[in-house]
Structures are given as structure tokens and as C-alpha cells.
Design a protein around this motif. Sequence first.
Motif, PDB file in Angstrom:
ATOM      1  N   THR A 177       0.845  -1.186   0.000  1.00 23.12           N
ATOM      2  CA  THR A 177       0.000   0.000   0.000  1.00 23.12           C
ATOM      3  C   THR A 177       0.886   1.244   0.000  1.00 23.12           C
ATOM      4  OG1 THR A 177      -1.585  -1.203   1.374  1.00 23.12           O
ATOM      5  CG2 THR A 177      -1.839   1.161   1.294  1.00 23.12           C
ATOM      6  N   VAL A 178       0.402   2.314  -0.589  1.00 20.55           N
ATOM      7  CA  VAL A 178       1.103   3.595  -0.544  1.00 20.55           C
ATOM      8  C   VAL A 178       1.005   4.159   0.875  1.00 20.55           C
ATOM      9  CG1 VAL A 178       1.115   5.971  -1.387  1.00 20.55           C
ATOM     10  CG2 VAL A 178       0.696   4.087  -2.970  1.00 20.55           C
ATOM     11  N   VAL A 179       2.132   4.607   1.429  1.00 17.20           N
ATOM     12  CA  VAL A 179       2.174   5.209   2.758  1.00 17.20           C
ATOM     13  C   VAL A 179       2.370   6.715   2.597  1.00 17.20           C
ATOM     14  CG1 VAL A 179       3.397   5.305   4.962  1.00 17.20           C
ATOM     15  CG2 VAL A 179       3.144   3.113   3.776  1.00 17.20           C
ATOM     16  N   ASN A 206     -10.208   7.360  -2.387  1.00 14.51           N
ATOM     17  CA  ASN A 206     -10.019   8.780  -2.652  1.00 14.51           C
ATOM     18  C   ASN A 206      -8.616   9.047  -3.186  1.00 14.51           C
ATOM     19  OD1 ASN A 206     -12.564   9.977  -1.572  1.00 14.51           O
ATOM     20  ND2 ASN A 206     -11.897   8.888   0.256  1.00 14.51           N
ATOM     21  N   PRO A 207      -8.450  10.126  -3.956  1.00 12.96           N
ATOM     22  CA  PRO A 207      -7.126  10.469  -4.486  1.00 12.96           C
ATOM     23  C   PRO A 207      -6.111  10.663  -3.354  1.00 12.96           C
ATOM     24  CG  PRO A 207      -8.834  11.833  -5.498  1.00 12.96           C
ATOM     25  CD  PRO A 207      -9.484  11.079  -4.378  1.00 12.96           C
ATOM     26  N   LEU A 208      -4.859  10.291  -3.618  1.00 11.27           N
ATOM     27  CA  LEU A 208      -3.795  10.405  -2.612  1.00 11.27           C
ATOM     28  C   LEU A 208      -3.664  11.829  -2.094  1.00 11.27           C
ATOM     29  CD1 LEU A 208      -1.027   8.128  -4.181  1.00 11.27           C
ATOM     30  CD2 LEU A 208      -2.651   7.555  -2.353  1.00 11.27           C
ATOM     31  N   GLU A 209      -3.705  12.807  -2.990  1.00  8.96           N
ATOM     32  CA  GLU A 209      -3.550  14.203  -2.583  1.00  8.96           C
ATOM     33  C   GLU A 209      -4.671  14.622  -1.629  1.00  8.96           C
ATOM     34  OE1 GLU A 209      -2.871  18.652  -4.489  1.00  8.96           O
ATOM     35  OE2 GLU A 209      -3.512  17.022  -5.811  1.00  8.96           O
ATOM     36  N   MET A 210      -5.880  14.160  -1.870  1.00  7.19           N
ATOM     37  CA  MET A 210      -7.011  14.482  -1.000  1.00  7.19           C
ATOM     38  C   MET A 210      -6.799  13.878   0.395  1.00  7.19           C
ATOM     39  SD  MET A 210     -10.968  13.545  -1.643  1.00  7.19           S
ATOM     40  CE  MET A 210     -12.104  13.443  -0.297  1.00  7.19           C
ATOM     41  N   GLN A 211      -6.314  12.639   0.441  1.00  2.00           N
ATOM     42  CA  GLN A 211      -6.052  11.989   1.729  1.00  2.00           C
ATOM     43  C   GLN A 211      -4.948  12.718   2.482  1.00  2.00           C
ATOM     44  OE1 GLN A 211      -5.938   7.562   1.627  1.00  2.00           O
ATOM     45  NE2 GLN A 211      -6.316   7.854  -0.566  1.00  2.00           N
ATOM     46  N   GLN A 212      -3.873  13.018   1.785  1.00  2.00           N
ATOM     47  CA  GLN A 212      -2.741  13.734   2.392  1.00  2.00           C
ATOM     48  C   GLN A 212      -3.205  15.078   2.950  1.00  2.00           C
ATOM     49  OE1 GLN A 212       0.913  12.891   1.419  1.00  2.00           O
ATOM     50  NE2 GLN A 212       1.669  14.411   2.827  1.00  2.00           N
ATOM     51  N   ASN A 213      -3.962  15.809   2.162  1.00  2.00           N
ATOM     52  CA  ASN A 213      -4.444  17.121   2.585  1.00  2.00           C
ATOM     53  C   ASN A 213      -5.389  17.020   3.775  1.00  2.00           C
ATOM     54  OD1 ASN A 213      -2.917  18.309   0.576  1.00  2.00           O
ATOM     55  ND2 ASN A 213      -4.636  18.561  -0.839  1.00  2.00           N
ATOM     56  N   GLY A 214      -6.251  16.010   3.783  1.00  3.77           N
ATOM     57  CA  GLY A 214      -7.193  15.828   4.881  1.00  3.77           C
ATOM     58  C   GLY A 214      -6.496  15.515   6.194  1.00  3.77           C
ATOM     59  N   TRP A 215      -5.559  14.578   6.154  1.00  4.74           N
ATOM     60  CA  TRP A 215      -4.826  14.222   7.375  1.00  4.74           C
ATOM     61  C   TRP A 215      -3.957  15.389   7.838  1.00  4.74           C
ATOM     62  CZ3 TRP A 215      -3.860   9.067   9.735  1.00  4.74           C
ATOM     63  CH2 TRP A 215      -4.809   8.124   9.357  1.00  4.74           C
ATOM     64  N   GLN A 216      -3.377  16.139   6.889  1.00  2.00           N
ATOM     65  CA  GLN A 216      -2.577  17.311   7.257  1.00  2.00           C
ATOM     66  C   GLN A 216      -3.464  18.367   7.898  1.00  2.00           C
ATOM     67  OE1 GLN A 216       1.006  17.738   6.898  1.00  2.00           O
ATOM     68  NE2 GLN A 216       0.416  19.265   8.423  1.00  2.00           N
ATOM     69  N   ALA A 217      -4.657  18.568   7.377  1.00  2.58           N
ATOM     70  CA  ALA A 217      -5.582  19.562   7.931  1.00  2.58           C
ATOM     71  C   ALA A 217      -5.951  19.206   9.373  1.00  2.58           C
ATOM     72  CB  ALA A 217      -6.835  19.667   7.068  1.00  2.58           C
ATOM     73  N   ILE A 218      -6.157  17.920   9.653  1.00  5.92           N
ATOM     74  CA  ILE A 218      -6.464  17.487  11.020  1.00  5.92           C
ATOM     75  C   ILE A 218      -5.273  17.771  11.933  1.00  5.92           C
ATOM     76  CG2 ILE A 218      -6.909  15.471  12.486  1.00  5.92           C
ATOM     77  CD1 ILE A 218      -8.609  14.364  10.115  1.00  5.92           C
ATOM     78  N   LEU A 219      -4.071  17.453  11.463  1.00  4.89           N
ATOM     79  CA  LEU A 219      -2.870  17.711  12.270  1.00  4.89           C
ATOM     80  C   LEU A 219      -2.655  19.209  12.476  1.00  4.89           C
ATOM     81  CD1 LEU A 219      -0.672  16.261  13.811  1.00  4.89           C
ATOM     82  CD2 LEU A 219       0.671  16.159  11.704  1.00  4.89           C
ATOM     83  N   ASP A 220      -2.930  20.009  11.461  1.00  2.00           N
ATOM     84  CA  ASP A 220      -2.826  21.461  11.600  1.00  2.00           C
ATOM     85  C   ASP A 220      -3.844  21.982  12.615  1.00  2.00           C
ATOM     86  OD1 ASP A 220      -0.796  21.444   9.710  1.00  2.00           O
ATOM     87  OD2 ASP A 220      -2.070  22.170   8.074  1.00  2.00           O
ATOM     88  N   ASN A 221      -5.026  21.378  12.625  1.00  2.00           N
ATOM     89  CA  ASN A 221      -6.056  21.732  13.592  1.00  2.00           C
ATOM     90  C   ASN A 221      -5.578  21.403  15.015  1.00  2.00           C
ATOM     91  OD1 ASN A 221      -8.533  23.014  13.434  1.00  2.00           O
ATOM     92  ND2 ASN A 221      -9.687  21.117  13.594  1.00  2.00           N
ATOM     93  N   PHE A 222      -4.920  20.245  15.155  1.00  2.00           N
ATOM     94  CA  PHE A 222      -4.349  19.871  16.451  1.00  2.00           C
ATOM     95  C   PHE A 222      -3.322  20.909  16.892  1.00  2.00           C
ATOM     96  CE2 PHE A 222      -0.741  17.936  18.696  1.00  2.00           C
ATOM     97  CZ  PHE A 222      -1.378  17.674  19.907  1.00  2.00           C
TER      98      PHE A 222
END
Length: 144
Positions: A9-11, A121-137
Motif C-alpha cells: 500500500t502507498v504510505v 479517494n485520491p492520494l492528494e485528497m487523503q494527504q491534505n485531509g490528514w494534514q488539515a487534522i494535524l494542523d487543527n491539532f
Amino acid sequence: MKKNEQSNTVVLKVSAEVEVPVEKAWELFNTPEHIVNWNAASPDWHTPKASNDLRTGGNFSYRMEARDGSFGFDFAGEYTEVVPMTSFAYKMEDGRTARVEFHPIETGTLVITQFDAENSNPLEMQQNGWQAILDNFKRYAENL
């Protein structure tokens, strides 16, 4: 981006420098009463409830919902490794894995999350979503 050798899987990887000590970052990241305040990728989403048994073999579940009630899901899994104040790894219900690390740095804590991408979902969308959650943290932790 790299490959998970076991699952092929892509990490993906996201990170944030959080200007709080590791002990505080660890607590805010892992305590349900704090998780519900930062675990969202955008203002139109929220986490109305969270449970977290942070130990190897323990389970977690975060209820993630659109604020308008149109959609929701449980983000859940089991911890496969927990090293207090340092890192934890888990397996999600769909079999994907993730690892979160807390590194002390001069300005506070570097939080790094690596996770297996999913196929919907597209990789970029997943990356951006997880980054947004971390930025929120990061915002939440630094403004307490």
C-alpha cells in the motif's frame, strides 16, 4: 510517499511542529476530552465523541460527522504498539495501519503521522485531509 512492504500500500506522511512540550502534546493528542476539540479536517466537520484505550491491544473510536448531519463515520482501530510520550501504531478497522511519533525539538514537539492510503479517494485528497487534522491539532494545542 513510500510503499508499505507488508501490504503493498502507498504510505503517506504528514507532520507539524507544535509549540508545546512533548508531554502536553501527547496528552492533548490522546485524551478524548481534547480529541473532540481538534479532530476535524474542516470547520464543517466535527468529532462529537471519542473513546481511547491507549495501550497495546487497546481500541479507539472517534465519531466523525458533518456538522449538518448529512454524513458520519466511526474512525476506529486497535493499537499494535504504544511507547508513552514517544509513539504509537495502530491498525484501522479496514486493515490499514498508521504510526504517530512525537519528537522533542527546540521549539516544542514535532508530530509525524504516517498512514496507509486507502483506495477510494485520491492520494492528494487523503494527504491534505490528514494534514488539515494535524494542523487543527497544532492550533488547538498552541492556543490552550
